[in-house]
Motif scaffolding. Structure first.
Motif, mmCIF file in Angstrom:
data_model
loop_
_atom_site.group_PDB
_atom_site.id
_atom_site.type_symbol
_atom_site.label_atom_id
_atom_site.label_comp_id
_atom_site.label_asym_id
_atom_site.label_seq_id
_atom_site.Cartn_x
_atom_site.Cartn_y
_atom_site.Cartn_z
ATOM 1 N N ALA A 94 0.824 -1.211 0.000
ATOM 2 C CA ALA A 94 0.000 0.000 0.000
ATOM 3 C C ALA A 94 0.860 1.263 0.000
ATOM 4 N N ASP A 95 0.414 2.248 -0.765
ATOM 5 C CA ASP A 95 1.057 3.558 -0.722
ATOM 6 C C ASP A 95 0.758 4.261 0.592
ATOM 7 N N VAL A 96 -0.458 4.052 1.110
ATOM 8 C CA VAL A 96 -0.888 4.688 2.352
ATOM 9 C C VAL A 96 -1.628 3.669 3.200
ATOM 10 N N VAL A 97 -1.304 3.621 4.497
ATOM 11 C CA VAL A 97 -2.077 2.840 5.454
ATOM 12 C C VAL A 97 -2.915 3.823 6.269
ATOM 13 N N PHE A 98 -4.228 3.652 6.224
ATOM 14 C CA PHE A 98 -5.144 4.562 6.919
ATOM 15 C C PHE A 98 -5.408 4.035 8.330
ATOM 16 N N LEU A 99 -5.149 4.877 9.335
ATOM 17 C CA LEU A 99 -5.323 4.475 10.724
ATOM 18 C C LEU A 99 -6.463 5.254 11.367
ATOM 19 N N PRO A 100 -7.492 4.568 11.860
ATOM 20 C CA PRO A 100 -8.590 5.264 12.539
ATOM 21 C C PRO A 100 -8.197 5.693 13.946
ATOM 22 N N VAL A 101 -8.644 6.860 14.345
ATOM 23 C CA VAL A 101 -8.418 7.368 15.698
ATOM 24 C C VAL A 101 -9.794 7.645 16.294
ATOM 25 N N LYS A 102 -10.067 7.045 17.444
ATOM 26 C CA LYS A 102 -11.412 7.122 18.023
ATOM 27 C C LYS A 102 -11.510 8.054 19.214
ATOM 28 N N GLY A 103 -10.524 8.922 19.390
ATOM 29 C CA GLY A 103 -10.629 9.955 20.410
ATOM 30 C C GLY A 103 -10.121 9.534 21.764
ATOM 31 N N ALA A 104 -10.263 10.443 22.725
ATOM 32 C CA ALA A 104 -9.784 10.227 24.085
ATOM 33 C C ALA A 104 -10.445 8.993 24.688
ATOM 34 N N GLY A 105 -9.649 8.245 25.429
ATOM 35 C CA GLY A 105 -10.162 7.039 26.061
ATOM 36 C C GLY A 105 -9.908 5.782 25.254
ATOM 37 N N LYS A 106 -9.653 5.933 23.953
ATOM 38 C CA LYS A 106 -9.373 4.763 23.112
ATOM 39 C C LYS A 106 -8.047 4.920 22.373
ATOM 40 N N GLU A 107 -7.153 5.703 22.941
ATOM 41 C CA GLU A 107 -5.863 5.931 22.315
ATOM 42 C C GLU A 107 -5.049 4.645 22.245
ATOM 43 N N ASP A 108 -5.291 3.726 23.194
ATOM 44 C CA ASP A 108 -4.572 2.451 23.175
ATOM 45 C C ASP A 108 -4.779 1.706 21.864
ATOM 46 N N LEU A 109 -6.001 1.773 21.331
ATOM 47 C CA LEU A 109 -6.312 1.063 20.091
ATOM 48 C C LEU A 109 -5.512 1.621 18.925
ATOM 49 N N ALA A 110 -5.414 2.948 18.855
ATOM 50 C CA ALA A 110 -4.620 3.578 17.797
ATOM 51 C C ALA A 110 -3.142 3.259 17.982
ATOM 52 N N GLU A 111 -2.691 3.205 19.222
ATOM 53 C CA GLU A 111 -1.273 2.949 19.488
ATOM 54 C C GLU A 111 -0.876 1.536 19.068
ATOM 55 N N ILE A 112 -1.765 0.579 19.250
ATOM 56 C CA ILE A 112 -1.478 -0.785 18.808
ATOM 57 C C ILE A 112 -1.318 -0.827 17.296
ATOM 58 N N ARG A 113 -2.197 -0.118 16.580
ATOM 59 C CA ARG A 113 -2.069 -0.077 15.122
ATOM 60 C C ARG A 113 -0.762 0.600 14.719
ATOM 61 N N ARG A 114 -0.383 1.669 15.419
ATOM 62 C CA ARG A 114 0.890 2.332 15.113
ATOM 63 C C ARG A 114 2.065 1.385 15.338
ATOM 64 N N GLU A 115 2.000 0.626 16.416
ATOM 65 C CA GLU A 115 3.066 -0.334 16.710
ATOM 66 C C GLU A 115 3.170 -1.383 15.611
ATOM 67 N N ILE A 116 2.016 -1.853 15.133
ATOM 68 C CA ILE A 116 2.005 -2.842 14.049
ATOM 69 C C ILE A 116 2.654 -2.265 12.797
ATOM 70 N N CYS A 117 2.309 -1.028 12.467
ATOM 71 C CA CYS A 117 2.891 -0.386 11.283
ATOM 72 C C CYS A 117 4.397 -0.220 11.442
ATOM 73 N N GLU A 118 4.821 0.224 12.606
ATOM 74 C CA GLU A 118 6.247 0.444 12.845
ATOM 75 C C GLU A 118 7.031 -0.857 12.746
ATOM 76 N N ARG A 119 6.426 -1.935 13.213
ATOM 77 C CA ARG A 119 7.116 -3.216 13.201
ATOM 78 C C ARG A 119 7.202 -3.822 11.807
ATOM 79 N N TYR A 120 6.137 -3.681 11.016
ATOM 80 C CA TYR A 120 6.050 -4.473 9.794
ATOM 81 C C TYR A 120 6.177 -3.699 8.483
ATOM 82 N N ILE A 121 5.945 -2.407 8.473
ATOM 83 C CA ILE A 121 6.058 -1.675 7.208
ATOM 84 C C ILE A 121 7.524 -1.345 6.957
#
Length: 254
Positions: free
Chosen positions: A28-55
């Protein structure tokens, strides 16, 4: 033609990703990451970690977007979900339109895109109602059902018997109808209202993550304990994703 990869990423453990999923992320040229606001930042952080590890593709980039909240006032459940999907479809259309010609993008989906997730139907909505021309593919991921069964070291079904996958709302309305019932999206803890204390429950929250909690036993014995654990965990994290299996009977019983 532009192409979209809809990628299942499992339930929070970066090692859940398949080789196919990793290859699609790097295509993919771009990986789109959803952010669901305060209180669910952990979910976005897991996706960021996955991208950092594998892209590993040098030209690949990440684009975050805000997910609107579902509005429920003066609407039925179905009406509120339909309106919410319409809002998200508008966001998806804008994201896809920003891709280069013959470019590709990827949406990372919690669990598997086929199970209680609407990315596929929203992407289809963009194709049917919008003016964009694009194609898409779906890459499966480990579901919360699989993660629950693995953590409890159990098969989901009893020998020769069916399973039901339902929601907390329907369990509360219809009761326990099958020998093995998987319950998802239970915001009202419907298991505590089941009039079958001898049923077994296999419960798990934050499956696949460092915060995973699991409990199993006779429903009448541990329902109160699960309610307490769930409330405590939700207060600590600000959110909770849990799932459980209710089972009655045994293997090889007629």
């Amino acid at each position: 033609m532009k192409h979209i990869h809809i990628i299942g990423i499992g339930t929070g453990n970066p090692e859940h990703l398949t080789i196919q999923a990793i290859n699609a992320m790097n295509a993919a040229d771009v990986v789109f990451l959803p952010v669901k606001g305060a209180g669910k930042e952990d979910l976005a952080e897991i996706r960021r970690e996955i991208c950092e590890r594998y892209i590993t593709r040098p030209a690949g980039r990440i684009s975050e977007f805000a997910v609107p909240q579902r509005q429920t006032a003066d609407k039925t459940y179905v009406q509120s979900v339909d309106a919410w999907h319409g809002e998200i479809a508008g966001i998806y259309e804008e994201l896809i339109s920003g891709l280069p010609e013959e470019g590709s993008g990827a949406f990372l989906v919690w669990g598997d895109p086929s199970l209680y997730d609407s990315t596929i139907r929203i992407i289809e909505r963009v194709r049917q109602e919008g003016s964009l021309e694009f194609d898409y593919s779906v890459i499966p991921g480990i579901t919360s059902i699989q993660a629950l069964a693995a953590s409890h070291r159990i098969p989901i079904n009893l020998v020769g018997k069916p399973i039901e996958i339902t929601t907390g709302r329907r369990l509360a309305r219809d009761g326990l109808l099958t020998d093995s019932t998987i319950v998802m999206l239970d915001g009202e803890q419907a298991f505590a209202k089941i009039d079958d204390p001898d049923a077994e429950i296999f419960w798990g929250a934050y499956l696949g993550t460092k915060d995973e909690i699991v409990r199993a036993g006779r429903l009448g014995d541990i329902a109160t304990d699960i309610l307490r654990l769930r409330a405590k965990a939700r207060q600590r994290h600000g959110w909770i994703m849990d799932i459980y299996l209710l089972r009655k009977g045994r293997d090889f019983e007629e």
